[in-house]
Design an enzyme around this catalytic site. Structure first.
Site, PDB file in Angstrom:
ATOM      1  N   ASN A   8     -28.646   6.684  51.652  1.00 55.69           N
ATOM      2  CA  ASN A   8     -27.323   7.138  51.206  1.00 55.69           C
ATOM      3  C   ASN A   8     -26.680   6.033  50.364  1.00 55.69           C
ATOM      4  OD1 ASN A   8     -24.444   7.378  51.207  1.00 55.69           O
ATOM      5  ND2 ASN A   8     -24.600   8.925  52.798  1.00 55.69           N
ATOM      6  N   HIS A  11     -21.915   3.944  49.255  1.00 54.85           N
ATOM      7  CA  HIS A  11     -21.122   2.712  49.271  1.00 54.85           C
ATOM      8  C   HIS A  11     -21.426   1.765  48.115  1.00 54.85           C
ATOM      9  CE1 HIS A  11     -18.959   4.194  52.539  1.00 54.85           C
ATOM     10  NE2 HIS A  11     -20.053   4.382  53.256  1.00 54.85           N
ATOM     11  N   ARG A  19     -13.340  -1.858  41.432  1.00 54.09           N
ATOM     12  CA  ARG A  19     -12.936  -2.483  40.170  1.00 54.09           C
ATOM     13  C   ARG A  19     -12.746  -1.476  39.042  1.00 54.09           C
ATOM     14  NH1 ARG A  19     -13.518  -8.125  39.354  1.00 54.09           N
ATOM     15  NH2 ARG A  19     -12.707  -9.030  41.259  1.00 54.09           N
ATOM     16  N   HIS A  44     -22.707  11.789  49.128  1.00 55.01           N
ATOM     17  CA  HIS A  44     -21.655  12.668  49.653  1.00 55.01           C
ATOM     18  C   HIS A  44     -20.548  12.797  48.613  1.00 55.01           C
ATOM     19  CE1 HIS A  44     -18.760  13.469  53.318  1.00 55.01           C
ATOM     20  NE2 HIS A  44     -18.663  14.405  52.384  1.00 55.01           N
ATOM     21  N   ARG A  46     -17.272  13.794  48.200  1.00 52.26           N
ATOM     22  CA  ARG A  46     -16.122  14.152  49.048  1.00 52.26           C
ATOM     23  C   ARG A  46     -15.061  14.853  48.221  1.00 52.26           C
ATOM     24  NH1 ARG A  46     -15.913  11.219  54.212  1.00 52.26           N
ATOM     25  NH2 ARG A  46     -13.857  12.152  54.358  1.00 52.26           N
ATOM     26  N   ARG A  50     -13.670   9.767  46.794  1.00 54.92           N
ATOM     27  CA  ARG A  50     -13.372   8.344  47.027  1.00 54.92           C
ATOM     28  C   ARG A  50     -14.539   7.426  46.670  1.00 54.92           C
ATOM     29  NH1 ARG A  50     -13.127   8.231  53.593  1.00 54.92           N
ATOM     30  NH2 ARG A  50     -11.502   9.751  53.199  1.00 54.92           N
ATOM     31  N   GLU A  71     -24.474  15.739  50.344  1.00 57.93           N
ATOM     32  CA  GLU A  71     -23.596  16.006  51.493  1.00 57.93           C
ATOM     33  C   GLU A  71     -22.298  16.575  50.977  1.00 57.93           C
ATOM     34  OE1 GLU A  71     -22.598  12.850  54.121  1.00 57.93           O
ATOM     35  OE2 GLU A  71     -24.669  12.197  54.229  1.00 57.93           O
ATOM     36  N   THR A 102     -17.562  10.298  58.154  1.00 54.81           N
ATOM     37  CA  THR A 102     -17.708  11.559  58.890  1.00 54.81           C
ATOM     38  C   THR A 102     -17.700  11.261  60.383  1.00 54.81           C
ATOM     39  OG1 THR A 102     -19.139  12.176  57.049  1.00 54.81           O
ATOM     40  CG2 THR A 102     -19.058  13.688  58.911  1.00 54.81           C
ATOM     41  N   GLU A 152     -29.041  18.094  61.087  1.00 46.46           N
ATOM     42  CA  GLU A 152     -29.038  16.636  61.109  1.00 46.46           C
ATOM     43  C   GLU A 152     -28.217  16.224  62.323  1.00 46.46           C
ATOM     44  OE1 GLU A 152     -28.764  14.432  57.501  1.00 46.46           O
ATOM     45  OE2 GLU A 152     -27.689  12.786  58.473  1.00 46.46           O
ATOM     46  N   HIS A 187     -26.385   8.394  60.866  1.00 45.94           N
ATOM     47  CA  HIS A 187     -25.039   7.837  61.018  1.00 45.94           C
ATOM     48  C   HIS A 187     -25.072   6.601  61.915  1.00 45.94           C
ATOM     49  CE1 HIS A 187     -20.710   7.531  60.865  1.00 45.94           C
ATOM     50  NE2 HIS A 187     -20.745   8.462  59.936  1.00 45.94           N
ATOM     51  N   GLY A 188     -24.710   5.485  61.309  1.00 45.96           N
ATOM     52  CA  GLY A 188     -24.595   4.241  62.069  1.00 45.96           C
ATOM     53  C   GLY A 188     -25.931   3.591  62.393  1.00 45.96           C
ATOM     54  N   HIS A 210     -24.621   3.013  55.131  1.00 47.86           N
ATOM     55  CA  HIS A 210     -23.726   1.854  55.186  1.00 47.86           C
ATOM     56  C   HIS A 210     -24.443   0.562  55.549  1.00 47.86           C
ATOM     57  CE1 HIS A 210     -20.538  -0.779  56.812  1.00 47.86           C
ATOM     58  NE2 HIS A 210     -19.857  -0.283  55.809  1.00 47.86           N
TER      59      HIS A 210
HETATM   60  N1  PXP Z   1     -25.757  11.523  57.615  1.00 50.04           N
HETATM   61  C1  PXP Z   1     -24.556  12.091  57.365  1.00 50.04           C
HETATM   62  C2  PXP Z   1     -24.450  13.569  57.472  1.00 50.04           C
HETATM   63  C3  PXP Z   1     -23.442  11.312  56.999  1.00 50.04           C
HETATM   64  O1  PXP Z   1     -22.242  11.898  56.773  1.00 50.04           O
HETATM   65  C4  PXP Z   1     -23.614   9.926  56.856  1.00 50.04           C
HETATM   66  C5  PXP Z   1     -22.451   9.092  56.394  1.00 50.04           C
HETATM   67  O2  PXP Z   1     -22.081   9.460  55.118  1.00 50.04           O
HETATM   68  C6  PXP Z   1     -24.884   9.385  57.091  1.00 50.04           C
HETATM   69  C7  PXP Z   1     -25.931  10.196  57.492  1.00 50.04           C
HETATM   70  C8  PXP Z   1     -25.164   7.927  56.931  1.00 50.04           C
HETATM   71  O3  PXP Z   1     -24.399   7.193  57.820  1.00 50.04           O
HETATM   72  P1  PXP Z   1     -24.323   5.614  57.630  1.00 50.04           P
HETATM   73  O4  PXP Z   1     -23.656   5.362  56.316  1.00 50.04           O
HETATM   74  O5  PXP Z   1     -23.505   5.175  58.806  1.00 50.04           O
HETATM   75  O6  PXP Z   1     -25.729   5.109  57.674  1.00 50.04           O
END
Ligand code: PXP
Length: 240
Positions: A8, A11, A19, A44, A46, A50, A71, A102, A152, A187-188, A210
Site C-alpha cells: 500500500n 503514505h 509539501r 486508497h 479516500r 488526503r 481501496e 480505517t 480481507e 492493517h498494522g 504504513h
Molecule cells: N488493508 C486495508 C483494507 C486498509 O485499509 C489498510 C490501511 O489503508 C491496509 C490494509 C494497510 O494497513 P497498514 O497501512 O497499517 O499496513
C-alpha cells in the site's frame, strides 16, 4: 497455497502532499515495490483525497503491470471511478472523515442493501470485490451472502496485541475459505508481527502499507545521506 504481498503506497502520497509538490511520487514507489518483488499495489482513494488523488490512481492503472487493488468506500462516486478505471480489484472499506486510518471492518451484515448493488456493479465490470471485515463469524457469513469474491480480514486488533485476536483470525480464515471466499488480511502488520498471520494457510494475500513506508526511511536514509554528501563534495571539488 502461495502468499502474495500487496504494498500500500498511500503514505508516499502523504509525504508528497506535505509539501504540495510532486516528490516523492507514489507511482514511482509502486514501480519500485513491484521491481523488488511486491505482487500487487494497493491504493486508497479516500473521499477527502488526503493522500492518493484521482490523478495518482489513473497513472497507477496506466503504468502498473502488477494487479492494482483500489481501496474505496461504497459510495456512488467511488463506484463510478472504479468502473471507469477497471482495476484488478476493489476493496470496500468503511470510511469516516475524522478517522486517522480505517479503524474497523465493514458492517456487511447491517449494510446489505447498500453493498449488494455496489458489489454487483463492480463485479459486472470484471473487478474482483473484496470486503474489509473484522474477523467476526457474522461478518464473514454476510460477506459470502452478499456475493463478494474476497474478504480481507482486519488485523488491526491483532497488531495492537489484543488477547485472542490471532485465534479469531485463524477461525475467520477457515470459515471464509470454507464458504468459498478468497482470504486476504492486513492493517498494522510489520516485521515484528507478520509471521503468525503469514502462517495461516487459508490466507493468500497480505496488504501492508504504513510500516513498509516508515521502515523504508530507516533502510534508505544511509544511502541518501551518502549521496547528498557526495554531491556536496563534488560541487566543492573534494570529498566532505
Ligand atoms: N488493508 C486495508 C483494507 C486498509 O485499509 C489498510 C490501511 O489503508 C491496509 C490494509 C494497510 O494497513 P497498514 O497501512 O497499517 O499496513
Amino acid at each position: 497455497m502461495s502468499l502474495r504481498l500487496g504494498v500500500n503506497i498511500d503514505h508516499v502520497a502523504t509525504v508528497r502532499n506535505a509539501r504540495g509538490g510532486i516528490h516523492p511520487d507514489p507511482v514511482e514507489a509502486a514501480l519500485l515495490a513491484v521491481k523488488a518483488g511486491a505482487d500487487g499495489i494497493t491504493a486508497h482513494l479516500r473521499e477527502d483525497r488526503r493522500h492518493i488523488r484521482d490523478e495518482d490512481i489513473k497513472r497507477l492503472r496506466a503504468v502498473l503491470r502488477a494487479p492494482l487493488n483500489m481501496e474505496m468506500a461504497a459510495t456512488e462516486e467511488m463506484v463510478d471511478i472504479a468502473c471507469d478505471l477497471k482495476p484488478h480489484a476493489c476493496c470496500i472499506v468503511p470510511e469516516r472523515r475524522e478517522e486517522v486510518t480505517t479503524e474497523g471492518g465493514l458492517d456487511v451484515a447491517g449494510q446489505n442493501a447498500l453493498l449488494v448493488p455496489v458489489i454487483r456493479r463492480l463485479s459486472d465490470r470484471g473487478i474482483r470485490v473484496s470486503l474489509f471485515v473484522d474477523p467476526d463469524p457474522k461478518q464473514i457469513a454476510a460477506s459470502a451472502a452478499v456475493g463478494a469474491a474476497v474478504v480481507e480480514l482486519h488485523t488491526g486488533a491483532y497488531a495492537h496485541g489484543e488477547d485472542g485476536e490471532l485465534e479469531r483470525l485463524r477461525t475467520a480464515a477457515a470459515q471464509a475459505a470454507g464458504l468459498g471466499l478468497e482470504v486476504h488480511a492486513g492493517h498494522g502488520l510489520s516485521f515484528g508481527n507478520v509471521a503468525p498471520v503469514a502462517a495461516i494457510s487459508q490466507i493468500s494475500e497480505l496488504n501492508i502499507g504504513h510500516f513498509l513506508i516508515g521502515q523504508a526511511i530507516f533502510d534508505g536514509l544511509p544511502s541518501v545521506v551518502q549521496e547528498m554528501k557526495r554531491l556536496m563534495g563534488a560541487a566543492r571539488g573534494a570529498a566532505l
